[in-house]
Design a protein around this motif. Structure first.
Motif, PDB file in Angstrom:
ATOM      1  N   GLU A 184     117.989  77.481  28.508  1.00 63.57           N
ATOM      2  CA  GLU A 184     119.086  77.933  29.353  1.00 63.57           C
ATOM      3  C   GLU A 184     120.405  77.485  28.740  1.00 63.57           C
ATOM      4  O   GLU A 184     120.453  76.526  27.971  1.00 63.57           O
ATOM      5  N   VAL A 185     121.465  78.191  29.072  1.00 64.85           N
ATOM      6  CA  VAL A 185     122.800  77.790  28.635  1.00 64.85           C
ATOM      7  C   VAL A 185     123.664  77.540  29.863  1.00 64.85           C
ATOM      8  O   VAL A 185     123.609  78.296  30.830  1.00 64.85           O
ATOM      9  N   THR A 186     124.418  76.462  29.803  1.00 61.59           N
ATOM     10  CA  THR A 186     125.269  76.088  30.924  1.00 61.59           C
ATOM     11  C   THR A 186     126.631  75.688  30.392  1.00 61.59           C
ATOM     12  O   THR A 186     126.721  74.898  29.442  1.00 61.59           O
ATOM     13  N   ALA A 187     127.684  76.229  30.996  1.00 58.58           N
ATOM     14  CA  ALA A 187     129.044  75.900  30.568  1.00 58.58           C
ATOM     15  C   ALA A 187     129.455  74.556  31.157  1.00 58.58           C
ATOM     16  O   ALA A 187     129.280  74.301  32.349  1.00 58.58           O
ATOM     17  N   PHE A 188     129.986  73.707  30.284  1.00 60.98           N
ATOM     18  CA  PHE A 188     130.547  72.419  30.698  1.00 60.98           C
ATOM     19  C   PHE A 188     131.944  72.333  30.097  1.00 60.98           C
ATOM     20  O   PHE A 188     132.106  71.976  28.926  1.00 60.98           O
ATOM     21  N   GLY A 189     132.953  72.694  30.859  1.00 55.13           N
ATOM     22  CA  GLY A 189     134.305  72.672  30.333  1.00 55.13           C
ATOM     23  C   GLY A 189     134.480  73.673  29.208  1.00 55.13           C
ATOM     24  O   GLY A 189     134.243  74.868  29.383  1.00 55.13           O
ATOM     25  N   GLN A 190     134.854  73.163  28.010  1.00 50.53           N
ATOM     26  CA  GLN A 190     135.137  74.030  26.873  1.00 50.53           C
ATOM     27  C   GLN A 190     133.935  74.283  25.968  1.00 50.53           C
ATOM     28  O   GLN A 190     134.086  74.880  24.897  1.00 50.53           O
ATOM     29  N   VAL A 191     132.759  73.855  26.389  1.00 48.48           N
ATOM     30  CA  VAL A 191     131.572  74.070  25.567  1.00 48.48           C
ATOM     31  C   VAL A 191     130.434  74.608  26.416  1.00 48.48           C
ATOM     32  O   VAL A 191     130.448  74.526  27.647  1.00 48.48           O
ATOM     33  N   VAL A 192     129.450  75.153  25.732  1.00 49.44           N
ATOM     34  CA  VAL A 192     128.235  75.642  26.380  1.00 49.44           C
ATOM     35  C   VAL A 192     127.063  74.859  25.804  1.00 49.44           C
ATOM     36  O   VAL A 192     126.887  74.791  24.579  1.00 49.44           O
ATOM     37  N   ALA A 193     126.299  74.238  26.684  1.00 53.48           N
ATOM     38  CA  ALA A 193     125.154  73.435  26.241  1.00 53.48           C
ATOM     39  C   ALA A 193     123.875  74.249  26.336  1.00 53.48           C
ATOM     40  O   ALA A 193     123.664  75.011  27.283  1.00 53.48           O
ATOM     41  N   MET A 194     123.005  74.078  25.344  1.00 61.22           N
ATOM     42  CA  MET A 194     121.681  74.685  25.336  1.00 61.22           C
ATOM     43  C   MET A 194     120.691  73.639  25.824  1.00 61.22           C
ATOM     44  O   MET A 194     120.629  72.541  25.257  1.00 61.22           O
ATOM     45  N   THR A 195     119.930  73.948  26.852  1.00 53.85           N
ATOM     46  CA  THR A 195     119.052  72.950  27.461  1.00 53.85           C
ATOM     47  C   THR A 195     117.689  73.535  27.817  1.00 53.85           C
ATOM     48  O   THR A 195     117.525  74.759  27.920  1.00 53.85           O
ATOM     49  N   SER A 196     116.746  72.645  28.026  1.00 50.80           N
ATOM     50  CA  SER A 196     115.435  72.984  28.590  1.00 50.80           C
ATOM     51  C   SER A 196     115.049  71.888  29.575  1.00 50.80           C
ATOM     52  O   SER A 196     115.358  70.711  29.364  1.00 50.80           O
ATOM     53  N   ALA A 197     114.370  72.282  30.645  1.00 49.64           N
ATOM     54  CA  ALA A 197     113.828  71.311  31.595  1.00 49.64           C
ATOM     55  C   ALA A 197     112.426  70.934  31.142  1.00 49.64           C
ATOM     56  O   ALA A 197     111.569  71.805  30.933  1.00 49.64           O
ATOM     57  N   LEU A 198     112.177  69.622  30.975  1.00 48.79           N
ATOM     58  CA  LEU A 198     110.896  69.138  30.487  1.00 48.79           C
ATOM     59  C   LEU A 198     110.283  68.180  31.504  1.00 48.79           C
ATOM     60  O   LEU A 198     111.004  67.454  32.189  1.00 48.79           O
ATOM     61  N   PRO A 199     108.951  68.162  31.611  1.00 52.23           N
ATOM     62  CA  PRO A 199     108.300  67.232  32.551  1.00 52.23           C
ATOM     63  C   PRO A 199     108.582  65.786  32.163  1.00 52.23           C
ATOM     64  O   PRO A 199     108.360  65.385  31.018  1.00 52.23           O
ATOM     65  N   ALA A 200     109.066  65.003  33.134  1.00 54.10           N
ATOM     66  CA  ALA A 200     109.482  63.623  32.847  1.00 54.10           C
ATOM     67  C   ALA A 200     108.316  62.765  32.365  1.00 54.10           C
ATOM     68  O   ALA A 200     108.488  61.919  31.474  1.00 54.10           O
ATOM     69  N   ASP A 201     107.118  62.951  32.926  1.00 53.97           N
ATOM     70  CA  ASP A 201     106.011  62.086  32.540  1.00 53.97           C
ATOM     71  C   ASP A 201     105.595  62.299  31.086  1.00 53.97           C
ATOM     72  O   ASP A 201     104.986  61.421  30.478  1.00 53.97           O
ATOM     73  N   GLU A 202     105.940  63.443  30.517  1.00 52.46           N
ATOM     74  CA  GLU A 202     105.569  63.731  29.134  1.00 52.46           C
ATOM     75  C   GLU A 202     106.667  63.384  28.139  1.00 52.46           C
ATOM     76  O   GLU A 202     106.405  63.265  26.933  1.00 52.46           O
ATOM     77  N   PHE A 203     107.909  63.205  28.644  1.00 47.68           N
ATOM     78  CA  PHE A 203     109.019  62.994  27.712  1.00 47.68           C
ATOM     79  C   PHE A 203     109.926  61.827  28.082  1.00 47.68           C
ATOM     80  O   PHE A 203     110.983  61.664  27.475  1.00 47.68           O
ATOM     81  N   GLU A 204     109.536  61.020  29.042  1.00 44.67           N
ATOM     82  CA  GLU A 204     110.298  59.824  29.373  1.00 44.67           C
ATOM     83  C   GLU A 204     110.248  58.864  28.186  1.00 44.67           C
ATOM     84  O   GLU A 204     109.437  59.033  27.264  1.00 44.67           O
ATOM     85  N   PRO A 205     111.125  57.825  28.168  1.00 41.50           N
ATOM     86  CA  PRO A 205     111.139  56.888  27.035  1.00 41.50           C
ATOM     87  C   PRO A 205     109.770  56.299  26.704  1.00 41.50           C
ATOM     88  O   PRO A 205     109.437  56.123  25.530  1.00 41.50           O
ATOM     89  N   ALA A 206     108.964  55.998  27.734  1.00 43.81           N
ATOM     90  CA  ALA A 206     107.639  55.427  27.479  1.00 43.81           C
ATOM     91  C   ALA A 206     106.761  56.394  26.693  1.00 43.81           C
ATOM     92  O   ALA A 206     105.933  55.979  25.869  1.00 43.81           O
ATOM     93  N   ALA A 207     106.936  57.707  26.933  1.00 40.39           N
ATOM     94  CA  ALA A 207     106.147  58.703  26.198  1.00 40.39           C
ATOM     95  C   ALA A 207     106.534  58.713  24.725  1.00 40.39           C
ATOM     96  O   ALA A 207     105.670  58.833  23.850  1.00 40.39           O
TER      97      ALA A 207
END
Length: 263
Positions: free
Chosen positions: A33-56
């Protein structure tokens, strides 16, 4: 950590004027997904926390397959972005508790992001690696010169001296070739050579360079690299060039060291 909680993975930012492409699947095949934040557009994905948290990430620290898959998904999205316009890539891992945490991080680094976008505007990265193809083997201890211990030591000393002289000559030639490469670019960096495991080649790498090149000058740059490659070959040096890439070496921003918590 609550069940089904998601983290926001940020690939990087693009200029709002860029034509947004049809995105390929991102990390873990998640939609982008792309989301505008002020003067830029960020490219993002939602990921499951249990699979990508720092401990993972800690669990998978030595898992080349897992890390490679994540890196491939991250890079795949950035390659689509660079084909559409200017992009400032984020390095892995780049995870936030939610979009508000990402917004705060982008706001905190707004100045650096603006400078990075200007630095890469109309430009892409090109990689050039040089490999030495004439590496000599170990001395032959069964040869005539090794009949006695004294003969062996003398022969060994001469071989080592010859090898040192050859190494110095190669380095001089590599430095000269790198100087010529720099002339084709807006900026250049010389990174440490990769070992054989990372390069995937049997020849030792003697140059690992990245060039920042004007998009309008890509054809001239490639022609110059081809000329340099021909000269390098006469020195026993092989050339590997690739691109265009996002400007990792010239505009990437350090990602968060830890996952930012929700607002």
């Amino acid at each position: 950590m609550p069940a089904n909680r998601e983290l926001i993975h940020a690939y990087g930012v693009i200029d709002p004027s860029a034509d947004v492409p049809d995105w390929p699947p991102g990390v873990a095949d998640a939609p982008v997904e792309v989301t505008a934040f002020g003067q830029v557009v960020a490219m993002t994905s939602a990921l499951p926390a249990d699979e990508f948290e720092p401990a993972a990430w800690e669990r998978h620290a030595d898992d080349a397959s897992w890390l490679g898959s994540v890196a491939a998904g991250h890079h795949r999205v950035l390659q689509a972005a660079i084909a559409a316009g200017d992009v400032v890539p984020f390095r892995l891992p780049s995870l936030y508790g939610d979009h508000e945490a990402l917004r705060r991080a982008l706001s905190d680094h707004a100045g650096s992001i603006a400078e990075a976008i200007e630095r890469v505007r109309g430009r892409v990265e090109w990689a050039v690696k040089l490999y030495r193809s004439d590496e000599s083997g170990e001395p032959d201890t069964d040869s005539e010169s090794a009949r006695t211990g004294s003969d062996y030591l003398i022969g060994r000393s001469r071989q080592m001296q010859a090898r040192d002289e050859a190494d110095a000559l190669v380095e001089d030639r590599v430095r000269s070739l790198y100087d010529r490469l720099r002339e084709t670019s807006v900026a250049a960096v010389r990174n440490p050579p990769q070992d054989r495991l990372l390069s995937g080649r049997s020849e030792p790498m003697v140059l690992n360079a990245a060039l920042l090149v004007e998009r309008t000058g890509l054809a001239d740059c490639q022609a110059r690299i081809d000329e340099i490659a021909q000269q390098a070959r006469s020195f026993g040096i092989l050339t590997e060039a690739s691109g265009p890439w996002p400007a990792y070496n010239f505009a990437s921003l350090a990602s968060a060291d830890t996952v930012a918590g929700p607002a």
